[in-house]
Enzyme design. Structure first.
Site, mmCIF file in Angstrom:
data_model
loop_
_atom_site.group_PDB
_atom_site.id
_atom_site.type_symbol
_atom_site.label_atom_id
_atom_site.label_comp_id
_atom_site.label_asym_id
_atom_site.label_seq_id
_atom_site.Cartn_x
_atom_site.Cartn_y
_atom_site.Cartn_z
ATOM 1 N N GLU A 37 89.034 20.375 -19.605
ATOM 2 C CA GLU A 37 87.687 20.099 -20.089
ATOM 3 C C GLU A 37 86.963 19.099 -19.215
ATOM 4 O OE1 GLU A 37 89.586 18.899 -23.883
ATOM 5 O OE2 GLU A 37 87.987 17.399 -23.920
ATOM 6 N N CYS B 223 88.325 13.645 -24.881
ATOM 7 C CA CYS B 223 89.666 13.159 -24.557
ATOM 8 C C CYS B 223 90.741 14.215 -24.840
ATOM 9 C CB CYS B 223 89.993 11.889 -25.336
ATOM 10 S SG CYS B 223 88.641 10.742 -25.473
HETATM 11 N N1 SAH Z 1 94.750 8.682 -17.775
HETATM 12 C C1 SAH Z 1 93.580 7.873 -17.531
HETATM 13 C C2 SAH Z 1 92.314 8.595 -17.920
HETATM 14 C C3 SAH Z 1 92.269 8.833 -19.378
HETATM 15 S S1 SAH Z 1 90.809 9.194 -20.219
HETATM 16 C C4 SAH Z 1 93.706 6.576 -18.285
HETATM 17 O O1 SAH Z 1 94.636 6.425 -19.046
HETATM 18 O O2 SAH Z 1 92.868 5.695 -18.103
HETATM 19 C C5 SAH Z 1 89.766 7.825 -20.184
HETATM 20 C C6 SAH Z 1 89.859 6.827 -21.328
HETATM 21 O O3 SAH Z 1 89.774 7.424 -22.626
HETATM 22 C C7 SAH Z 1 91.153 6.043 -21.300
HETATM 23 O O4 SAH Z 1 90.856 4.682 -21.430
HETATM 24 C C8 SAH Z 1 91.867 6.554 -22.517
HETATM 25 O O5 SAH Z 1 92.782 5.614 -22.987
HETATM 26 C C9 SAH Z 1 90.716 6.788 -23.471
HETATM 27 N N2 SAH Z 1 91.032 7.650 -24.603
HETATM 28 C C10 SAH Z 1 91.915 8.654 -24.675
HETATM 29 N N3 SAH Z 1 91.925 9.204 -25.896
HETATM 30 C C11 SAH Z 1 90.998 8.533 -26.608
HETATM 31 C C12 SAH Z 1 90.525 8.638 -27.945
HETATM 32 N N4 SAH Z 1 91.018 9.544 -28.789
HETATM 33 N N5 SAH Z 1 89.548 7.795 -28.343
HETATM 34 C C13 SAH Z 1 89.033 6.885 -27.496
HETATM 35 N N6 SAH Z 1 89.442 6.736 -26.229
HETATM 36 C C14 SAH Z 1 90.415 7.542 -25.797
#
Ligand code: SAH
Length: 352
Positions: free
Chosen positions: A89, A341
């Site tokens: 996505e 996410c």
């Molecule tokens: N693997 C990378 C990119 C992830 S996505 C990382 O860990 O940074 C980007 C951000 O979205 C990250 O900070 C991740 O922790 C956050 N994230 C993931 N799932 C989420 C959710 N359900 N609600 C809010 N933030 C979320």
């Protein structure tokens, strides 16, 4: 799956073109067509014979849109499909100064963060640099009309990129760095590294390696906790790398690149957003060249973690600001089309 032309640099395209007995100027036509998001078939300046020859080894279409959802605020969420049928996505956020695209770097993820849907089915595979680039090329191409209407022929729809889609970018280090070189290349999209943010859960050795690549992107670390004991409850990667090591790597990144760094901090009820957490965050980060991005949790139905109220989120932000940190609460956009996410892909896979 055949190979992707989008994985090749300009020089490699030139070598390929010459090796197939074509004139050198064909390389420019081919490369430009690719950078405009065209399939091989759609590049009209090339002969049919040459295109057939290319298609014997290379995919005609690197990526396609499987579904697109448009929010009332203009935000677009995409499900992209690659040549082997895998789905990732992406999100396009429209701001006055330009468009920011959120790209995926892996199909799934193996980091196992408890709040994140991208990790539900584990890691299926890494994306190649060309597959990461293709997400942007396709979105640019889809917005060509808006460009010719307002922004001028030379303008690109996508001016800013965040590597915050599914996947852990630094777990796919080689292809992600190759992608960063391709997307910042002068002869290509020529997007400045300053307009690119790379988000990581904190893979320390790779953060240190990135500091030496000469690619001064905005480094963003998903912190989400104030102690290692707390962090390991939601982020298994915390078993491997301590917060102190992460902070040291961030400082090295700043020394090497001159770029301040960012922390993402997702507010999770009962986990990380009481007054004591604010106090510890302030102690830990005060005086550092960093900015804290607070994020409201997108609740994932497969998980039990809960979000906090807006009022509580603003209160937490106020505490950080009062303590002298540079911080913001991330605006919520595209809420009416739901999913983020990894949730969009997860619900798509469930349906099909
Ligand atoms: N693997 C990378 C990119 C992830 S996505 C990382 O860990 O940074 C980007 C951000 O979205 C990250 O900070 C991740 O922790 C956050 N994230 C993931 N799932 C989420 C959710 N359900 N609600 C809010 N933030 C979320």
């Amino acid at each position: 799956m055949k190979k992707l032309l989008q994985d090749l640099s300009y020089n490699e395209i030139e070598t390929l073109v010459l090796s197939l007995g074509e004139k050198k100027f064909r390389a420019k036509q081919l490369y430009e067509g690719l950078m405009q998001g065209k399939t091989i078939d759609a590049i009209t300046s090339l002969s049919a014979a040459f295109k057939s020859r290319l298609k014997e080894e290379y995919e005609n279409e690197a990526i396609k849109v499987r579904e697109v959802f448009t929010s009332s605020d203009g935000t677009e969420k995409y499900l992209f499909e690659f040549a082997d049928g895998n789905i990732v996505e992406g999100v396009l956020m429209k701001y006055k100064y330009g468009y920011t695209q959120c790209v995926s770097t892996q199909v799934g993820c193996r980091m196992g963060c408890k709040f994140c849907a991208s990790t539900l089915g584990g890691l299926l595979r890494n994306l190649s640099s060309g597959e990461i680039l293709s997400q942007i090329l396709l979105v640019n191409a889809l917005h060509k009309k808006e460009l010719s209407a307002g922004l001028g022929k030379e303008a690109r729809a996508v001016t800013n990129i965040v590597l915050m889609g599914s996947g852990e970018p630094l777990d796919n280090y080689h292809e992600v760095v190759k992608f960063l070189r391709a997307v910042t290349a002068e002869e290509g999209l020529n997007i400045s590294a300053r307009n690119i943010s790379l988000s990581t859960c904190g893979l320390v050795p790779k953060m240190l390696a990135l500091a030496n690549e000469g690619l001064p992107v905005n480094l963003t670390v998903s912190l989400h906790a104030t102690t290692d004991e707390e962090r390991v409850r939601t982020m298994p990667v915390a078993k491997r790398y301590k917060i102190a090591e992460i902070l040291k790597a961030c400082d090295v990144y700043f020394q090497k690149t001159g770029r301040r760094y960012y922390f993402e901090y997702t507010l999770i009820a009962g986990e990380n957003c009481d007054e004591e957490h604010a106090t510890r965050l302030i102690e830990m980060l005060k005086g550092k060249p960093c900015h804290v991005n607070l994020i409201r949790l997108n609740e994932v139905k497969e998980r039990s973690l809960k979000s906090i109220s807006d009022k509580a989120a603003y209160r937490f932000l106020g505490l950080l600001e009062k303590g002298g940190l540079s911080a913001t609460l991330r605006r919520q956009i595209g809420v009416d089309i739901g999913g983020a996410c990894g949730q969009l892909r997860a619900s798509y896979l469930e349906k099909s």
